[in-house]
Design a protein around this motif. Structure first.
Motif, short mmCIF file in Angstrom:
data_model
loop_
_atom_site.label_atom_id
_atom_site.label_comp_id
_atom_site.label_asym_id
_atom_site.label_seq_id
_atom_site.Cartn_x
_atom_site.Cartn_y
_atom_site.Cartn_z
N GLN B 62 -3.09 12.03 3.70
CA GLN B 62 -4.27 11.79 2.88
C GLN B 62 -4.42 10.29 2.65
O GLN B 62 -3.40 9.58 2.57
N ASN B 63 -5.63 9.83 2.49
CA ASN B 63 -5.84 8.41 2.20
C ASN B 63 -5.82 8.14 0.70
O ASN B 63 -6.17 9.00 -0.11
N ALA B 64 -5.42 6.93 0.36
CA ALA B 64 -5.44 6.48 -1.04
C ALA B 64 -5.62 4.98 -1.00
O ALA B 64 -5.71 4.38 0.07
N TYR B 65 -5.71 4.37 -2.18
CA TYR B 65 -5.89 2.92 -2.22
C TYR B 65 -5.06 2.30 -3.35
O TYR B 65 -5.13 2.75 -4.49
N PHE B 66 -4.30 1.28 -2.98
CA PHE B 66 -3.40 0.59 -3.91
C PHE B 66 -3.84 -0.86 -4.08
O PHE B 66 -4.57 -1.39 -3.23
N PRO B 67 -3.38 -1.51 -5.15
CA PRO B 67 -3.89 -2.87 -5.43
C PRO B 67 -3.63 -3.89 -4.33
O PRO B 67 -2.60 -3.86 -3.65
N LEU B 68 -4.57 -4.82 -4.23
CA LEU B 68 -4.49 -5.96 -3.32
C LEU B 68 -3.35 -6.89 -3.72
O LEU B 68 -2.75 -7.55 -2.87
N ILE B 146 0.95 9.69 2.63
CA ILE B 146 -0.22 8.90 2.26
C ILE B 146 -0.46 7.75 3.23
O ILE B 146 0.47 7.13 3.72
N TRP B 149 -6.14 2.44 4.24
CA TRP B 149 -6.90 1.49 5.08
C TRP B 149 -7.15 0.27 4.22
O TRP B 149 -7.72 0.38 3.14
#
Lengths: 491, 491
Positions: B62-68, B146, B149
């Protein structure tokens, strides 16, 4: 699970946070102001992205990617732009760490200082227009219709998941045109695309309008916007589309030769929506039991929950459900058979309500005997007995009905929360009472706008498009006014 | 246009740059080391993303997004990790600019200094494992599969478009498992997914292997990789998949209770491919006329070029082409009718060759009379006469054939450029001659590896999977060796 959600009536703000974290959409990270978008949240954002991207491509736009970093000097080129963004910039000053001489961890290497600091993009007008200078020579290179999907950073002191975070995901369109008329048309086209996306995907009615000068994007000539209304009567700016005139073309010297051989500066627009839109549909549609997700952006449309006491009963239900799952999948739906054996059906019901699955189907031995199924719709929490043989046909219809119903409900709420007032007394009464948009006369001055904001925390959300002209007097100053504008307290 | 492209034989490196910029895939930005990915390049990257994303989802991710941003102290937690990345980090130290007191532009506001510096992620293991601590309590939370992108930044001194840039786009998978075996299996599964993607989408044969200790990812126990070969005989690392053991779980204290109630640290993998893959297919397939794009990632499959002298002739061609375009679009192809009237057919032919459109169809009045069309395939530059009535059927077949042919060609090149050598003389001769992979015995020590690199610029690309065991002696030191490894000069 749902018992962990604070009811809206008790504390709307806490309800929202409970929902976002409880349904595992997002959480605060250990990096100040930055969030983690969890798989359940990201899957919805992906569907929103796909929907928007399709609309952008259908209107002739192409995607591209520009650098994360903006040289500090670029920001200064457009005077209002730097004024608007300088106060909330993440600044990169060094490009290397080294071992701490005392042996403890790493420290910034003072010898690796950048000659010019780099700003983590808060928005990309400057770096993009600096690039466009190389791409545009003649009218044949225009229009240039580009969109970027990216992360941006605006240092925020007070943050709220999705609604206001230091880093967020967004898309930013940046277009270049040969004439003022074309650029203005583009800015209008894209705010209408946002309106359409809000309505058709997010089931969210919005007001389309123009921002007052003080609410305009830093560097824009005009800012168009869509404004949504949340269930607590507060407005949410959900998207903006800017006519930038020739401001950035002048700042970055982007000129072109028109079809008569005359040089002129290029006309520009920019437009964007962000992960803030996640907050918009969550706050507009959800209830005290959990999320209500518009089916068009739901990562899971239907969940089947088996009711059983023995392995044999489970097997019998599974045999009946399997072909239904396949039929629904063949219609493009995302379907799950929730046969977890470590939790009871009641727990599953609550969890799927919390997660906002639009349609839940319960089937047990009695249903197998009768050929029926118990179908629960998430938006109304109604339970409908539907023959199993009709499910494959009825569920897609039901999903459309849910999408339409959520929109209708939000529209009714919005329309019953636009109040015309003609006195400041009434203005404050409505604000303190039911809230929503207040349609009132305003004398057109930024000073009065600031005064009203200071006194009531309400801002001008927009001057609706095609606003009827009407003589009146400003609710605050009594000075003459030619039209009403929409005020509200806002996120 | 193609005359602006330096031939490969003259200067391979310049050929590559000419191609990437000439075909408008990407360009250097004014920000040191950062590139702009132009619409033509980004459209291909989007197709690659979609292909990879489908493979990831099909394998349960699954995709997720974490801090830059990553707090500086996090990087230090895993000793080898910080060692590997500290030297090339972009460091954010301040969060505000202010007007320069002398009135000229903006300066960093010294009062807005961060208490702890933030690193722009060079890779996200640390921030992600710090987050996983809150997500993983029991074996029921595992595996956690996980992908993200994202953009990442590694400060590079010498950059090359797509191949090595300070900012690049990539995906990074980060998985958590209950057992070592499962984690190792996952790392292997994903390197195989990369191999499959390279083969089926990019038409690129790759060698799958294990990295030597000195080429391992900073913080990994084992690094698997896919290695491709470019037309100049240099290797290109095209993707890596790491078995991280319990290193990051220990560094961030991520423990779980297993199914027997015992606490243990979680086992990890990470794996990634980046926009570097754009460079891989460009350098592997293209020729002196321009790009050769594998049809599976081509944003435009077929272009129709009308040959005409008068408006009537153009109209007649357009009438014949229109239904063909529709038929091909209905088969899912992207098709363009290039009826630009400001350039001649010859110019269009060259331009579409430069841009790598797989199939070009020219139709003029004579073809209308004969019912034929001239079909040019980009991979071989052959021109085939095909009856118009057969185009809708033949073109999709032709595209498959082109995809297969490009792969076959690259595979032949690769296989004829794996040379077994048994002396250091021969090793150097091959390197200076035809290049490619050199299969040679090595004594297994990092010192010898470093020596060979210093003396020849060749590095160990990998120890191929299922490498046959074979007694021999190290080409450099004469010490005993049990297997051959693959050396090459590499990008």
């Amino acid at each position: 699970m749902a018992k962990d959600i604070t009811p809206r009536a008790e504390d709307y703000s806490l309800w929202y946070t409970d929902l976002v974290t409880g349904a595992q959409l997002a959480e605060h990270s250990s990096v100040r102001g930055c969030m983690v978008i969890r798989p359940r949240g990201y899957a919805i954002w992906e569907k929103m992205q796909a929907g928007l991207d399709g609309l952008f491509k259908a209107t002739g736009h192409q995607n591209a990617y520009f650098p994360l970093f903006i040289p500090k000097s670029y920001l200064s080129r457009e005077a209002e732009h730097v004024e608007g963004f300088a106060k909330e910039c993440a600044v990169v000053t060094h490009y290397r760490l080294k071992q701490n001489p005392n042996g403890d961890g790493v420290v910034v290497d003072p010898e690796a200082k950048l000659e010019e600091e780099l700003i983590v993009r808060p928005t990309s007008e400057t770096i993009i227009w600096n690039t466009y200078r190389g791409w545009i020579q003649s009218y044949r290179d225009l229009p240039l219709l580009i969109n970027q999907w990216a992360n941006v950073v605006r240092w925020e002191m007070r943050t709220r998941l999705f609604l206001r975070t230091s880093e967020f995901l967004w898309q930013e369109g940046h277009t270049a045109h040969a004439t003022e008329g074309e650029a203005r048309e583009e800015a209008m086209r894209m705010v209408r695309v946002y309106e359409q996306f809000a309505r058709e995907w997010l089931a969210l009615p919005v007001i389309v309008g123009v921002k007052s000068a003080s609410e305009r994007f830093a560097g824009a000539v005009d800012t168009l916007c869509i404004e949504a209304l949340m269930q607590d009567g507060k407005a949410l700016q959900a998207g903006t589309s800017h006519f930038l005139g020739q401001n950035f073309a002048r700042a970055f010297d982007v000129q072109f030769v028109d079809d008569k051989g005359v040089m002129d500066y290029v006309w520009a627009t920019s437009w964007g929506v962000s992960t803030r839109l996640m907050g918009a549909w969550i706050m507009a549609h959800s209830d005290d039991n959990g999320l209500v997700i518009p089916p068009k952006i739901a990562p899971l449309h239907v969940v089947f929950v088996p009711i059983y006491k023995s392995a044999e009963e489970l097997q019998a239900v599974a045999d009946a459900v399997r072909p239904l799952v396949e039929q629904l999948k063949a219609k493009g739906l995302q379907v799950r058979f929730d046969d977890r054996d470590n939790v009871k059906p009641g727990f599953k019901f609550h969890e799927h309500e919390l997660h906002g699955v639009p349609v839940r189907v319960a089937i047990g031995p009695r249903d197998l005997a009768s050929g029926m199924a118990e179908v629960a719709r998430r938006d109304t929490l109604e339970k409908l007995p539907i023959p199993q043989a009709e499910l494959a046909e009825r569920i897609p219809q039901l999903l459309e009905e849910i999408q339409a119903n959520i929109y209708r409900r939000a529209l009714e709420y919005q329309q019953s929360h636009i109040t015309r007032v003609d006195s400041y007394e009434e203005f404050k009464e409505v604000l303190e009472g039911k809230g929503g948009f207040i349609s009132a006369h305003w004398d057109g001055s930024p000073e009065t706008e600031a005064l009203i904001k200071e006194e009531t925390k309400a801002t001008i959300r927009c001057i609706p498009l095609d606003n009827p002209q009407e003589d009146g007097v400003c609710v605050r100053t009594g000075k003459p006014s030619k039209e009403r504008v929409l005020f509200a307290r806002a996120y």
